[in-house]
Motif scaffolding. Structure first.
Motif, PDB file in Angstrom:
ATOM      1  N   ILE A  93      22.638  14.915  51.457  1.00 41.19           N
ATOM      2  CA  ILE A  93      22.273  16.057  50.608  1.00 41.19           C
ATOM      3  C   ILE A  93      23.402  17.087  50.591  1.00 41.19           C
ATOM      4  O   ILE A  93      23.781  17.601  49.527  1.00 41.19           O
ATOM      5  N   ILE A  97      25.466  18.319  47.304  1.00 39.82           N
ATOM      6  CA  ILE A  97      25.513  19.741  46.947  1.00 39.82           C
ATOM      7  C   ILE A  97      26.961  20.207  46.826  1.00 39.82           C
ATOM      8  O   ILE A  97      27.327  20.923  45.878  1.00 39.82           O
ATOM      9  N   ILE A 109      20.654  22.623  44.127  1.00 41.77           N
ATOM     10  CA  ILE A 109      19.540  22.028  44.871  1.00 41.77           C
ATOM     11  C   ILE A 109      18.546  21.332  43.942  1.00 41.77           C
ATOM     12  O   ILE A 109      18.065  20.228  44.231  1.00 41.77           O
ATOM     13  N   ALA A 113      17.450  17.436  44.252  1.00 41.51           N
ATOM     14  CA  ALA A 113      16.060  17.048  44.516  1.00 41.51           C
ATOM     15  C   ALA A 113      15.535  16.136  43.422  1.00 41.51           C
ATOM     16  O   ALA A 113      14.809  15.164  43.699  1.00 41.51           O
ATOM     17  N   ASP A 135      22.050  23.028  57.146  1.00 37.54           N
ATOM     18  CA  ASP A 135      20.818  22.315  56.810  1.00 37.54           C
ATOM     19  C   ASP A 135      19.628  23.261  56.809  1.00 37.54           C
ATOM     20  O   ASP A 135      18.775  23.220  55.915  1.00 37.54           O
ATOM     21  N   ILE A 138      19.036  25.380  53.613  1.00 38.69           N
ATOM     22  CA  ILE A 138      18.670  24.777  52.325  1.00 38.69           C
ATOM     23  C   ILE A 138      17.402  23.942  52.383  1.00 38.69           C
ATOM     24  O   ILE A 138      16.828  23.619  51.340  1.00 38.69           O
ATOM     25  N   ARG A 141      14.041  25.164  50.385  1.00 42.15           N
ATOM     26  CA  ARG A 141      14.075  25.045  48.919  1.00 42.15           C
ATOM     27  C   ARG A 141      14.148  23.592  48.484  1.00 42.15           C
ATOM     28  O   ARG A 141      13.546  23.202  47.475  1.00 42.15           O
ATOM     29  N   LEU A 142      14.889  22.774  49.232  1.00 42.23           N
ATOM     30  CA  LEU A 142      14.988  21.353  48.895  1.00 42.23           C
ATOM     31  C   LEU A 142      13.617  20.688  48.927  1.00 42.23           C
ATOM     32  O   LEU A 142      13.226  19.983  47.981  1.00 42.23           O
ATOM     33  N   GLN A 145      11.165  21.589  46.161  1.00 38.32           N
ATOM     34  CA  GLN A 145      11.462  20.840  44.936  1.00 38.32           C
ATOM     35  C   GLN A 145      10.957  19.394  45.038  1.00 38.32           C
ATOM     36  O   GLN A 145      10.400  18.849  44.088  1.00 38.32           O
TER      37      GLN A 145
END
Length: 353
Positions: A93, A97, A109, A113, A135, A138, A141-142, A145
């Motif tokens: 991830i 990003i 993000i 996702a 990590d 984020i 929010r990841l 989603q």
């Protein structure tokens, strides 16, 4: 159609696993998710897609069978699923990003996702834990989603959700993710008294000397028993650097001495490693002296990190612990390392209270 309890029972009857009451208590939660995902969609032009089932956060001590239950669950699924170590997933991830930001995306993000959710219905994570601030910043929010796009998350962890990223930098910014976990996943403790990984090592030799074909065969056998012959790479991010373990599975890593001590690694790397694995196999430890003092110094730091984290160590070496380093600066300090190696060889040493 094979249910999770059916598959568990089949493996037990075949002698491939030992029935355990705590494991059996977790089977209905895994079956609940499998059955919901296997249900056919309702027909009709205006019918809404059914809400995805709540996921599962399965936590408990090391070696209790959490990863084995995860494997059984994934094996019974008929929908697209991905089984991946949480560290490895977050590394992917972060890389994606970074790529999108280089292309000028201010908020990458959402597309990251979306890409994940388009490829799978179920994300099955092994060993959810967070030690990296990037990590932690984020992940909330990841996962918002991912859940919004219908992904179902099943994860194992050695920690109760409230202890994730404990004492981490800016932890208050991470707390909403813990609330999200509790809202979208059923939290279930696997409270078995047995450590099955330790059981496999009970009475087994764990320090081999000298190196040679017979030693390699013995360690190959231990590796196969602990991993079932499966392996993948695990990448840990430490202060922006990548520390890669080429051979890893289910909390067990296998590496060579020079891959860990022949490189410019430091305490932060070894602490991250000790936090990520429960059993470490180190092969080809040489005799050490002033000629390879830097390697010896790193080995001392590595053993200290493994000892404090109570990681089970399996090693092959050119000599006994007391004879590994007998000439050069720091020989007196190495006596403590030799003593710790002896202590770590004792039966049941890695068991956690």
């Amino acid at each position: 159609m094979t249910t999770v309890p059916d598959l568990y029972r089949q493996r037990a009857e075949a002698g491939l696993l030992t029935p355990d009451a705590a494991q059996e208590d977790a089977l209905p939660e895994l079956e609940r998710i499998r059955a919901a995902l296997d249900s056919p969609p309702r027909r009709g032009l205006f019918r809404r897609a059914p809400e995805p089932p709540k996921g599962l956060y399965l936590w408990g001590g090391v070696g209790r069978g959490k990863s084995m239950l995860m494997d059984l669950f994934v094996e019974t699924l008929t929908v697209p699923a991905r089984r991946v170590h949480f560290h490895a997933f977050m590394q992917e991830i972060q890389s994606e990003i970074h790529r999108l930001r280089q292309q000028g995306r201010d908020d990458p993000i959402a597309p990251v996702a979306a890409s994940v959710a388009d490829s799978v219905r179920v994300l099955a994570f092994d060993e959810m834990q967070l030690t990296d601030i990037a990590d932690a910043m984020i992940v909330g929010r990841l996962f918002e989603q991912l859940f919004a796009r219908g992904c179902v998350v099943v994860t194992t962890s050695n920690r109760v959700p409230d202890d994730l990223y404990k004492d981490g930098l800016n932890r208050q910014l991470f707390l909403p993710f813990i609330d999200l976990i509790k809202e979208r996943l059923v939290v279930h403790q696997l409270a078995s008294d047995r450590d099955y990984r330790q059981d496999r090592l009970t009475g087994a030799q764990v320090y081999f000397t000298p190196d040679g074909p017979e030693t390699r065969r013995a360690i190959d056998a231990i590796w196969k028993d602990l991993t079932g012959g499966q392996e993948e790479a695990l990448t840990l991010t430490v202060k922006g650097r990548a520390l890669e373990l080429a051979r890893y599975h289910n909390g067990v890593a296998r590496t060579r001495f020079y891959d860990l001590c022949g490189r410019a690694l430091g305490p932060a790397d070894y602490l991250a490693l000790a936090d990520a694995v429960r059993v470490l196999i180190i092969e080809d430890i040489p005799r050490l002296s002033r000629r390879n003092f830097n390697e010896a110094r790193r080995f001392v730091t590595l053993v200290d990190a493994l000892y404090e984290a109570r990681v089970r160590l399996i090693a092959s070496a050119a000599d006994t612990p007391e004879s590994l380093y007998v000439e050069g600066p720091g020989t007196f300090e190495f006596e403590r390392t030799a003593s710790r190696l002896r202590e770590m060889m004792a039966e049941g040493w890695g068991e956690r209270t």
